[in-house]
Design a protein around this motif. Structure first.
Motif, mmCIF file in Angstrom:
data_model
loop_
_atom_site.group_PDB
_atom_site.id
_atom_site.type_symbol
_atom_site.label_atom_id
_atom_site.label_comp_id
_atom_site.label_asym_id
_atom_site.label_seq_id
_atom_site.Cartn_x
_atom_site.Cartn_y
_atom_site.Cartn_z
ATOM 1 N N ALA A 166 0.840 -1.200 0.000
ATOM 2 C CA ALA A 166 0.000 0.000 0.000
ATOM 3 C C ALA A 166 0.876 1.253 0.000
ATOM 4 O O ALA A 166 2.022 1.220 0.461
ATOM 5 N N PRO A 167 0.371 2.368 -0.510
ATOM 6 C CA PRO A 167 1.142 3.615 -0.462
ATOM 7 C C PRO A 167 1.318 4.061 0.987
ATOM 8 O O PRO A 167 0.511 3.730 1.863
ATOM 9 N N PRO A 168 2.388 4.802 1.287
ATOM 10 C CA PRO A 168 2.624 5.235 2.676
ATOM 11 C C PRO A 168 1.526 6.172 3.157
ATOM 12 O O PRO A 168 1.037 7.026 2.419
ATOM 13 N N ARG A 169 1.143 6.008 4.424
ATOM 14 C CA ARG A 169 0.116 6.859 5.049
ATOM 15 C C ARG A 169 0.632 7.360 6.394
ATOM 16 O O ARG A 169 1.324 6.626 7.110
ATOM 17 N N LEU A 170 0.288 8.606 6.739
ATOM 18 C CA LEU A 170 0.652 9.127 8.050
ATOM 19 C C LEU A 170 -0.108 8.401 9.143
ATOM 20 O O LEU A 170 0.430 8.108 10.215
ATOM 21 N N ILE A 171 -1.373 8.114 8.888
ATOM 22 C CA ILE A 171 -2.223 7.383 9.830
ATOM 23 C C ILE A 171 -2.510 6.022 9.221
ATOM 24 O O ILE A 171 -3.094 5.939 8.141
ATOM 25 N N GLU A 219 -1.373 16.514 13.449
ATOM 26 C CA GLU A 219 -0.783 15.800 14.591
ATOM 27 C C GLU A 219 0.024 14.594 14.112
ATOM 28 O O GLU A 219 1.132 14.333 14.591
ATOM 29 N N ALA A 220 -0.503 13.871 13.138
ATOM 30 C CA ALA A 220 0.225 12.728 12.608
ATOM 31 C C ALA A 220 1.500 13.186 11.891
ATOM 32 O O ALA A 220 2.556 12.541 12.004
ATOM 33 N N LEU A 221 1.419 14.303 11.189
ATOM 34 C CA LEU A 221 2.600 14.834 10.509
ATOM 35 C C LEU A 221 3.649 15.272 11.526
ATOM 36 O O LEU A 221 4.856 15.053 11.322
#
Length: 298
Positions: A166-171, A219-221
């Motif tokens: 899967a593509p990268p996700r912050l969450i 917040e995730a960033l």
């Protein structure tokens, strides 16, 4: 009679200069003959007298040319003039746009308009000929719902199937891309656009999202960038000389204990900020840690 100093027209000045040079050449020949005759009658060295008179005439000619061409762009025997310095543009006229992409658009006549207004014959495109102008326009931003299909693969021998990552996700499991989170952060911290205002703006552009969801992305960033943020302080401390300072940092809530301090330590190429509730020596020791170089403070 117009004096040389009063000439303003370049072509007239050139003609005057040509006449003066011709007259000067004629006088040279006449002077040479006269000096030779005088020297013969006096029994003196004609060559010495001639050289002296020629030197004087050359000096007079140089002075005349300086007066004639001194204020002109065609200075003889001088260095080329310096190019004029560009003056800053004033007013609201067209400004150069070297950073913008250029899109060429060809505007044709409508089919019904391709008739000559004089003879009534048909009009045909004149290849390579056009009248050009420029306009600056805007390409509106758009949000896209991207459906990512992760390809599955199977083994011909009946082993377990394999799926593309899967593509990268912050969450983990979230539906917002890293690019989207960076955009939200840039709008808030780079252009001071509050999340509630971003919510309304994005809604007008077709994206239904809540301000809390935007905050979750920030917040995730921030968690993702935490290690890079901490590495900035270590980079500052590699310099043998740093600067340290603190300034008031007011919180939104009024009342006791709502005034904190933004501490800053900086090296020539790196800056680190951190907020603490105090400006005490103990806080300074916390900020500086084990740094052993030179610290400049006010």
């Amino acid at each position: 009679m117009v004096r040389v100093e009063q000439l303003r027209d370049l072509e007239t000045a050139k003609q005057v200069a040509a006449l003066l040079e011709a007259e000067n050449a004629r006088l040279h020949q006449r002077l040479e003959a006269l000096v030779a005759e005088v020297a013969r009658l006096k029994g003196e060295d004609a060559q010495a007298h001639l050289q002296l008179e020629l030197t004087q005439l050359k000096e007079q000619l140089a002075l005349m040319q300086q007066r004639l061409f001194g204020a002109s762009s065609e200075k003889r025997g001088a260095r080329p003039p310096k190019p004029p310095r560009a003056k800053p543009q004033r007013g609201h006229g067209p400004k150069a746009q070297p950073e913008l992409k250029v899109q060429e658009v060809l505007l044709p006549l409508e089919e019904a308009d391709r008739v000559c207004g004089l003879c009534g014959g048909g009009l045909h495109a004149w290849e390579g000929q056009s009248e050009d102008c420029e306009e600056i326009t805007v390409v509106e931003r758009s949000f896209l719902l991207r459906r990512v299909k992760r390809q599955k693969y199977r083994c011909g021998q009946g082993c377990a199937p394999v799926t593309a990552p899967a593509p990268p996700r912050l969450i983990p499991g979230g539906r917002y891309s890293v690019d989207f989170a960076v955009h939200v952060a840039l709008m808030k911290y780079g252009f001071h656009l509050p999340l509630a205002r971003q919510e309304r703006l994005y809604g007008r552009e077709g994206l239904v999202v809540e301000a809390q969801t935007l905050w979750d992305q920030l917040e995730a960033l921030a968690r993702h960038l935490q290690k890079s943020y901490e590495a900035l302080l270590a980079e500052v401390f590699t310099s043998p000389l740093i600067h340290a300072d603190e300034t008031h940092w007011y919180l939104l809530d009024k009342g006791p204990g709502t005034k904190w301090y933004a501490w800053t330590v900086a090296s020539p190429d790196t800056v680190f900020h951190r907020i603490y509730p105090s400006r005490s020596g103990a806080t300074a020791r916390t900020v500086l840690g084990d740094y052993e170089g030179v610290v400049l403070v006010d």
